[in-house]
Enzyme design. Sequence first.
Site, mmCIF file in Angstrom:
data_model
loop_
_atom_site.group_PDB
_atom_site.id
_atom_site.type_symbol
_atom_site.label_atom_id
_atom_site.label_comp_id
_atom_site.label_asym_id
_atom_site.label_seq_id
_atom_site.Cartn_x
_atom_site.Cartn_y
_atom_site.Cartn_z
ATOM 1 C CG LEU A 41 -1.739 -1.275 1.428
ATOM 2 C CD1 LEU A 41 -2.683 -1.099 2.608
ATOM 3 C CD2 LEU A 41 -2.504 -1.633 0.167
ATOM 4 N NE ARG A 93 -0.196 10.987 9.244
ATOM 5 C CZ ARG A 93 -0.497 9.767 9.695
ATOM 6 N NH1 ARG A 93 -0.460 9.509 10.986
ATOM 7 N NH2 ARG A 93 -0.811 8.804 8.847
ATOM 8 C CD GLU A 95 -6.367 1.999 12.434
ATOM 9 O OE1 GLU A 95 -5.475 2.859 12.334
ATOM 10 O OE2 GLU A 95 -6.127 0.784 12.339
ATOM 11 C CG ASN A 136 -2.100 -3.314 12.306
ATOM 12 O OD1 ASN A 136 -1.455 -4.259 11.845
ATOM 13 N ND2 ASN A 136 -2.892 -2.543 11.575
ATOM 14 C CG ASN A 151 2.551 7.684 9.762
ATOM 15 O OD1 ASN A 151 2.331 7.141 8.680
ATOM 16 N ND2 ASN A 151 2.256 7.123 10.910
ATOM 17 C CE1 TYR A 185 34.968 14.659 -6.029
ATOM 18 C CE2 TYR A 185 36.148 15.758 -7.798
ATOM 19 C CZ TYR A 185 35.089 14.980 -7.363
ATOM 20 O OH TYR A 185 34.167 14.513 -8.261
ATOM 21 C CE1 TYR A 225 29.717 17.732 -15.840
ATOM 22 C CE2 TYR A 225 29.692 19.670 -14.416
ATOM 23 C CZ TYR A 225 29.083 18.884 -15.380
ATOM 24 O OH TYR A 225 27.863 19.248 -15.873
HETATM 25 C C1 UD1 Z 1 -2.087 2.133 9.393
HETATM 26 C C2 UD1 Z 1 -3.022 1.136 10.068
HETATM 27 C C3 UD1 Z 1 -2.657 1.062 11.558
HETATM 28 C C4 UD1 Z 1 -1.208 0.622 11.690
HETATM 29 C C5 UD1 Z 1 -0.281 1.538 10.905
HETATM 30 C C6 UD1 Z 1 1.108 0.946 10.863
HETATM 31 C C7 UD1 Z 1 -5.115 1.331 8.814
HETATM 32 C C8 UD1 Z 1 -6.480 1.852 8.822
HETATM 33 N N1 UD1 Z 1 -4.380 1.592 9.902
HETATM 34 O O1 UD1 Z 1 -2.276 3.402 10.009
HETATM 35 O O2 UD1 Z 1 -3.495 0.130 12.213
HETATM 36 O O3 UD1 Z 1 -0.838 0.612 13.055
HETATM 37 O O4 UD1 Z 1 -0.734 1.683 9.537
HETATM 38 O O5 UD1 Z 1 2.040 1.858 10.317
HETATM 39 O O6 UD1 Z 1 -4.714 0.695 7.864
HETATM 40 N N2 UD1 Z 1 -2.803 3.987 1.832
HETATM 41 C C9 UD1 Z 1 -3.230 3.828 0.547
HETATM 42 N N3 UD1 Z 1 -4.444 4.336 0.186
HETATM 43 C C10 UD1 Z 1 -5.239 4.991 1.049
HETATM 44 C C11 UD1 Z 1 -4.804 5.164 2.373
HETATM 45 C C12 UD1 Z 1 -3.582 4.640 2.739
HETATM 46 O O7 UD1 Z 1 -2.531 3.228 -0.268
HETATM 47 O O8 UD1 Z 1 -6.332 5.417 0.629
HETATM 48 C C13 UD1 Z 1 -1.508 3.437 2.227
HETATM 49 C C14 UD1 Z 1 -0.545 4.508 2.669
HETATM 50 O O9 UD1 Z 1 0.213 4.969 1.569
HETATM 51 C C15 UD1 Z 1 0.307 3.765 3.692
HETATM 52 C C16 UD1 Z 1 -0.613 2.683 4.211
HETATM 53 O O10 UD1 Z 1 -1.681 2.569 3.301
HETATM 54 O O11 UD1 Z 1 1.441 3.154 3.117
HETATM 55 C C17 UD1 Z 1 -1.156 2.998 5.592
HETATM 56 O O12 UD1 Z 1 -1.820 4.245 5.534
HETATM 57 P P1 UD1 Z 1 -1.555 5.375 6.607
HETATM 58 O O13 UD1 Z 1 -2.428 6.515 6.321
HETATM 59 O O14 UD1 Z 1 -0.100 5.618 6.738
HETATM 60 O O15 UD1 Z 1 -2.129 4.624 7.897
HETATM 61 P P2 UD1 Z 1 -1.721 4.783 9.405
HETATM 62 O O16 UD1 Z 1 -2.518 5.873 9.993
HETATM 63 O O17 UD1 Z 1 -0.259 4.834 9.545
HETATM 64 CA CA CA Z 2 1.527 4.870 8.157
#
Ligand code: UD1
Ligand code: CA
Length: 415
Positions: free
Chosen positions: A9, A16, A154, A169, A228, A333, A354
Site C-alpha cells: 500500500l 503529515r 485505530e 498493528n 508518517n 577530491y 568534470y
Molecule cells: C495504518 C493502520 C494502523 C497501523 C499503521 C502501521 C489502517 C487503517 N491503519 O495506520 O493500524 O498501526 O498503519 O504503520 O490501515 N494507503 C493507501 N491508500 C489509502 C490510504 C492509505 O494506499 O487510501 C496506504 C498509505 O500509503 C500507507 C498505508 O496505506 O502506506 C497505511 O496508511 P496510513 O495513512 O499511513 O495509515 P496509518 O494511519 O499509519
Molecule cells: Ca503509516
Amino acid sequence: MKKITAVVLAAGRGTRMKSDTPKVMHGLLGKPIIWYVLNALKAAGIKDIIVVAGYGSRMLKGELGGARMVLQKKLLGSGDAVNSAKRFLKFRTGDILVTCGDAPLIRPETLKRLIGKHRSSGASATVLTAKVKDPSGYGRMIRDDNKKILKIAEDKDASVYEGSIDEINVGTYCFKYADLFAALSKVRSNNSKKEFYLTDTLSIIRSGMSKPVESVLAEDESEVIGINTRADLAEASMRLKNMVLRGLMADGVTIEDPSTTIIHPGVKIGRDTVIKPNTIIGSNVTIGKGCEIGPFARIRPGTRIADSAEIGNFVELVRTTIGKGTKVKHHTYLGDAVVGKGVNVGAATITANYDGKNKHKTVIEDGAFIGVGAILIAPVKIGRRATVGAGCVVPKGHNVPPGVTVVGVPAKILK
Ligand code: UD1
Ligand code: CA
C-alpha cells in the site's frame, strides 16, 4: 513457496510529511523508502508483487523493479487500496500478503515467520504485531480473555483504555484470498477519518464470519516503524544506520564512533578496517581489509578501496578505485579516478573530472607520488612511479610518462 501475492500500500499522499514528494519516495540512507519494502518482500521469496500507487505515482514508476503498479483512483483508505488491487491479482486462491509502503525496516525473516504461521495455523487472517514503548499513532490490538484478537482500534478511534495498549498493528498481514475480499465488501467508513480501514477486516473475519484470526509478534521494535512524519523518517534512519553498523562490527570492522558514522546498507568492508569518527560511506562501496578511513571522510557511491589503504580527513572519493596500500590522507577530491597500488596522494590534491558537460577519468599508476595541492585535469594519466610536484597543474591529455618528475603550471618535465 506456494502461491502468494504481496500487495504494497503506497497510494497515500503522506500528508503529515508536508511534502510534494510521495511519502514512499523519500530517501532513507540513499534509497527511497519503498525500495526497502520491495527488497524485503523479494528476500522473503515473494515474486508476485503489486504496488498500489496514487499520489505521485509517476515518481514511483522507476523504483518498482519487477513489481506491478495499480492505481487507487481516490484515496479512500487502506481497505479501498487493497480492493483496487483485486482486478490485478492473478490467483483467485492462495494467500495475499498486505504490507505498507511506509514501513521499510521489516526483515525478510519476519515476513517468512508471518507467512509460516498463517499457513501452519490455517487462519483466515494473520497479522504482524509488535510491543512498543510508544504506541501512539498506531492501531492497537484488542484481544479477548483468551488472548485471541477481537479487533484493531485505530489511534484516532481508540478509547482511553484501548489507547493504553502497547501491542500495535504493524500494518503487515496475511489473508486467505476469498476471506479477505469477503470481509472487505463489508467494511464501512463510519470512523473518525471517514476511510475504509483494512484493519476492520480482522473483526469482520473473527466475529462476522466466525473464522480464525492469528498473529505473529515481531521480535525487534526497530523493524516495525511506520514512517508518517519527518521525525519518523529521522528515527527510521537512525535505527537502520545502527543495524548496518552493528552488522559491520559483527563482521570485524572497528567503528570508533557509531553516533557520527553513517554507512549505507550494502556497503562491504573487510575485517580489521577502522572507521574513524564523522565518516560517511554511500551505497555501492567496497572497502578491503586493514584500511583506515576518516575521520571526516566522505566515500561516495561506486568507490572501491583495496586492502591496507588509508583515507584521511576531509577526503571525498566518488566512483574511484584505490589500490592496495595507497594513502590519500588530507583534504583531497578524487572523482572518476583509478589509483594504483602504493600511491601517495598529497594533501589538497584535486581531480578536475568534470568539464561542464562530461565526466572524465584520471589514472594514477602504481607507486606514483602526487605533491600537495596538485590539480589533475581529466582525462589524464600519471605513469608508474612518476612524481607530480607541489602545486602542479597537469592539463588534460598531458599524460605524465612513468618515472619522470613534473613541476609547475602547466606541468613540465623536470630535467
Ligand atoms: C495504518 C493502520 C494502523 C497501523 C499503521 C502501521 C489502517 C487503517 N491503519 O495506520 O493500524 O498501526 O498503519 O504503520 O490501515 N494507503 C493507501 N491508500 C489509502 C490510504 C492509505 O494506499 O487510501 C496506504 C498509505 O500509503 C500507507 C498505508 O496505506 O502506506 C497505511 O496508511 P496510513 O495513512 O499511513 O495509515 P496509518 O494511519 O499509519
Ligand atoms: Ca503509516
